[in-house]
Scaffold this active site. Sequence first.
Site, PDB file in Angstrom:
ATOM      1  CB  VAL A 100       8.527 -21.057 -48.361  1.00  0.00           C
ATOM      2  CG1 VAL A 100       7.256 -21.740 -47.664  1.00  0.00           C
ATOM      3  CG2 VAL A 100       9.409 -20.388 -47.418  1.00  0.00           C
ATOM      4  CB  CYS A 101       5.223 -23.368 -50.916  1.00  0.00           C
ATOM      5  SG  CYS A 101       3.692 -23.839 -51.482  1.00  0.00           S
ATOM      6  CB  THR A 102       4.978 -23.436 -55.950  1.00  0.00           C
ATOM      7  OG1 THR A 102       4.551 -22.270 -55.626  1.00  0.00           O
ATOM      8  CG2 THR A 102       4.462 -24.528 -55.659  1.00  0.00           C
ATOM      9  CB  THR A 120       8.465 -27.813 -53.982  1.00  0.00           C
ATOM     10  OG1 THR A 120       7.441 -26.348 -54.304  1.00  0.00           O
ATOM     11  CG2 THR A 120       7.870 -28.950 -54.850  1.00  0.00           C
ATOM     12  N   GLY A 150       8.620 -27.360 -47.770  1.00  0.00           N
ATOM     13  CA  GLY A 150       7.503 -27.882 -48.653  1.00  0.00           C
ATOM     14  C   GLY A 150       6.580 -26.879 -48.380  1.00  0.00           C
TER      15      GLY A 150
END
Length: 224
Positions: A100-102, A120, A150
Amino acid sequence: MTLNVGILVFPQVQQLDLTGPYEVFASAPDTRVHLVWKDVAPVVSATGLPLVPTATFETCPPLDVLCVPGGAGVNALMEDEAVLRFLRERAGQARYVTSVCTGALVLGAAGLLAGKRATTHWNALDFLPRFGAEPVEARIVQDGTLITAGGVTSGIDFGLAVVAALLGRQEAETIQLMLEYAPEPPFRAGTPREAPPEIVAQARTRFAGSRAAREAIVARLGPF
């Protein structure tokens, strides 16, 4: 049969990256969610929320889903060989390797994005090619057994998508209804495409310090 989900928890994790999908996974029947870290001492999230690991790298059971959330703490993880080794070892055993995300940058540093389509956070999307990945601007991207999400809030969408893959759409929709997940944000400013230019500039300014540190780390890691 019980499904085991392992979510990496670490100092300076973005708590919603973790707690969003955690809530979804924990709502699924016959599913155990493990917060995995080097030890079981509490860690503090990027926004100050204390979190308690429930398993260590050594005691974590075999996982159906391995998930890496993001946050400021990923900068340290990208050069943490103990973390990268754990991810490499477990990636070959899990049904799905996810982020998830970074958190995607940590998978990249572990060599798990090479030749894959991935996404990301919008402010880190341009890092993905440096790990041999094809960046995709999307809420959720699946490439075989790799699923990436993202930024931050996409973790809820991601959790529902993984539940659908494992347990079927009906179960995912049931959880969505139980959580009353029907977002209607008060502003159309959730992506750089929608937000006014001055808001995008302000957000980039706030990210500048962490991004500069991340640039230096990725440069040290070299090509993948």
